[in-house]
Design a protein around this motif. Structure first.
Motif, short mmCIF file in Angstrom:
data_model
loop_
_atom_site.label_atom_id
_atom_site.label_comp_id
_atom_site.label_asym_id
_atom_site.label_seq_id
_atom_site.Cartn_x
_atom_site.Cartn_y
_atom_site.Cartn_z
N LEU A 346 19.41 33.78 29.45
CA LEU A 346 18.26 34.47 30.04
C LEU A 346 18.73 35.53 31.03
N MET A 347 19.75 35.20 31.80
CA MET A 347 20.27 36.14 32.80
C MET A 347 20.83 37.39 32.13
N VAL A 348 21.55 37.19 31.03
CA VAL A 348 22.15 38.33 30.34
C VAL A 348 21.08 39.12 29.57
N HIS A 349 20.24 38.40 28.85
CA HIS A 349 19.27 39.05 27.98
C HIS A 349 18.20 39.80 28.77
N TRP A 350 17.79 39.26 29.90
CA TRP A 350 16.70 39.85 30.67
C TRP A 350 17.16 40.60 31.91
N GLY A 351 18.46 40.58 32.19
CA GLY A 351 18.95 41.13 33.45
C GLY A 351 18.53 42.57 33.70
N GLU A 352 18.76 43.44 32.72
CA GLU A 352 18.43 44.86 32.91
C GLU A 352 16.94 45.08 33.08
N LEU A 353 16.14 44.37 32.27
CA LEU A 353 14.69 44.51 32.37
C LEU A 353 14.18 44.01 33.72
#
Length: 618
Positions: A346-353
């Motif tokens: 979740l941290m990697v997948h959503w980090g930029e958003l």
């Protein structure tokens, strides 16, 4: 007599979570549709003979392993309300099976004889898998698969010295892991976590958890095979874009992880958002468990430390016996790994958003920050960790006095950071409504949360955590379960009764009109929709035995047929082309073309609006 009592208990632990889950939903009585639901149902509907290909480009991939079980519902009825309620009740039933598995594990493997304790723990842990009975999704089978996997892992530990039994359960675990990939792409995490568990088990106990000669080649073969099967099935029911991208598929969820990770490492502006994802979800986990998950974290730490620090005597001091402790430890480590891998994903997948959401400033109402409280993705894993903790604490109820100071330090840090580092970004947002809204009396009329809601919930959590700590310090083990269970019961009832917005208004008027006309008029088998995505999906669900086709432009050249729109536009041009309009409701207008079709409707009392009436509705 004992067997009769146990049968009664099994019935109790099945029906208690079932009633709790569906009570608020029944009380509300509303039908809610989102895009995810149609993507999940499309295989079942298609194999039951429905033609849903006209809007195939709108579906996201949500697996097929669970949907296949729903085919009989579509074969028995086309009534959308009956289908909806049948699928929802089926999901609730599957989720209740997890409580029965919990009861079986607590009594048969952990030897807990206190009936009340086992029933309470089984019910509470089943409810902690926070799958709301408001949406159709594949979460019920996902949850049940995780509980069955725990059962098989415990059997592997219990029969680790019996090679024949170990081979049998190795095969069953691999088969279950294979099936889980057809249920949801994110269950790839179970494969990775299980591989890590096998390695750790060998490091800790100098013995293989599974039959390596069977498990490795079988796992590789079935893993490759199921990926090919998934790829084939996806081409049958879902449509990838021109780049081959299919949302929620294994490729879409894992393919971009490396590039996202590189971007996050290079962009220091995203680091705070990434950290907030971790802290926000950990706090949400603490809140939803009345703080008990803090004690689980300490237990997991002690289990791991005991294997890496030779002087540590933790494993020798705890009760009841090495076999039971070993099962509790292995299960806790496995689902602890699953939780942390999921959180890292979740941290990697959503980090930029999430970083973009934070860049909007404090109090911005954006879905980009919903990931701070996205407990649905991992609540199932937490529920299993809680089960194992409750089994441990039953035998070691006086253990926590020496660790209480550390637990309070952890809690105080996370609690403080929540209010200082995360709440400012979501204080005037809708993202925390379903998690925290029930405890502040919020309804859909509020629309967004507020700082007052978070203060109320923070105070509630502080009181509950103090109560849980006091109970464990004094060796009282029942009250903490009651605290958590009451919170969960209130959440399910409140969400179902007060935070369940109906969506059937998007297509219900058209459905009732078609239902009234289809036995009187020869309706076309294809309907054209000039509607937004969600409305198209709603129409396909309601008129599930008709084909729907979404059109970007109004099909003015259509020779004969029906077009449904949500607004009135270009009425003169459409009337000149031979269309006539039926007012369904303020959201739905039906345009009919073809003299024969129009005449049939007129004979059955259908009123077409005159051009001057249409202009008044603009």
């Amino acid at each position: 007599m004992k067997n009769k009592v146990q049968k009664i208990d099994y019935v109790l632990v099945f029906f208690l979570p079932l009633i709790i889950r569906i009570f608020g939903f029944i009380w509300n009585g509303r039908l809610r549709l989102i895009a995810d639901e149609m993507g999940m149902l499309v295989p079942a509907a298609s194999l039951a003979g429905r033609n849903w290909t006209g809007i195939a480009q709108l579906y996201d991939y949500y697996g097929f392993g669970y949907a296949m079980l729903l085919i009989p519902i579509f074969l028995l009825t086309k009534n959308p309300y009956v289908i909806y309620w049948s699928v929802m009740v089926t999901g609730a039933v599957l989720l209740s099976f997890s409580a029965m598995i919990s009861y079986h594990i607590l009594t048969k493997y952990f030897g807990i004889e206190n009936r009340i304790y086992v029933i309470m723990v089984s019910t509470a842990c089943s409810m902690l898998a926070l799958t709301d009975m408001r949406y159709i999704n594949n979460e019920p089978m996902l949850v049940l698969s995780c509980w069955v996997l725990l059962w098989l892992i415990l059997l592997l530990v219990k029969h680790n010295n019996n090679n024949r039994q170990r081979i049998k359960y190795t095969i069953l675990v691999i088969l279950l892991l294979t099936y889980t990939l057809t249920v949801h792409s994110r269950l790839m995490v179970l494969w990775l976590a299980f591989a890590l568990l096998v390695v750790l088990y060998y490091i800790f106990y100098k013995k293989a958890l599974i039959s390596l000669k069977i498990g490795i080649p079988l796992g590789i073969c079935l893993f490759v095979a199921v990926l090919k099967v998934i790829s084939f099935v996806q081409t049958c029911f879902w449509v990838a874009d021109e780049n081959g991208y299919l949302h929620n598929s294994i490729g879409s969820t894992s393919g971009g992880m490396v590039s996202r990770l590189v971007n996050l490492l290079q962009s220091t502006k995203s680091w705070n958002a990434v950290f907030n994802i971790a802290m926000g979800n950990i706090y949400t986990s603490i809140f939803c468990t009345a703080g008990i998950i803090c004690f689980c974290g300490i237990l997991l730490y002690k289990f791991l430390k005991a294997h890496f620090v030779q002087q540590d005597s933790f494993l020798e001091k705890i009760k009841p016996n090495k076999s039971v402790n070993k099962m509790i430890e292995v299960g806790s480590i496995f689902y602890g790994i699953v939780f942390f891998i999921t959180l890292a994903g979740l941290m990697v997948h959503w980090g930029e958003l999430a970083a973009k959401g934070q860049a909007l400033g404090y109090g911005a109402n954006t879905s980009a920050t919903k990931i701070f409280v996205y407990i649905r993705y991992y609540s199932c894993y937490l529920s299993i960790v809680l089960l194992l903790f409750f089994a441990f604490v039953y035998y070691n109820r006086n253990l926590w006095q020496r660790y209480m100071a550390y637990i309070w330090l952890v809690f105080a840090f996370i609690h403080s950071y929540w209010f200082l580092g995360i709440v400012p970004y979501i204080q005037s947002s809708s993202v925390g409504l379903t998690v925290f809204g029930p405890y502040g009396g919020y309804t859909l009329n509020h629309g967004v949360t507020s700082i007052n809601l978070y203060l109320i919930c923070g105070a509630l959590l502080s009181v509950l955590f103090a109560g849980v700590s006091a109970c464990y310090k004094k060796g009282k083990i029942f009250a903490p379960i009651i605290f958590m269970l009451l919170m969960l019961v209130h959440r399910y009832w409140y969400l179902g009764a007060f935070l369940n917005e109906t969506n059937d208004h998007k297509a219900n008027a058209g459905y009732y009109f078609v239902e009234r006309m289809e036995t009187k008029v020869e309706l076309p088998s294809v309907f054209y929709l000039r509607l937004v995505k969600t409305n198209c999906l709603a129409y396909q669900f309601f008129l599930n035995d008709y084909a729907m086709v979404q059109t970007e432009d109004f099909p003015i050249e259509l020779e004969s047929g029906i077009v449904i729109t949500s607004v009135i536009k270009e009425q003169e041009q459409r009337y000149e082309a031979g269309f006539r309009c039926i007012y369904l409701d303020e959201n739905e207008y039906m345009w009919v073309k073809g003299e024969d079709l129009q005449q049939q409707m007129l004979e059955k009392g259908v009123l077409f609006l005159e051009i001057q009436d249409l202009k008044k509705t603009e």
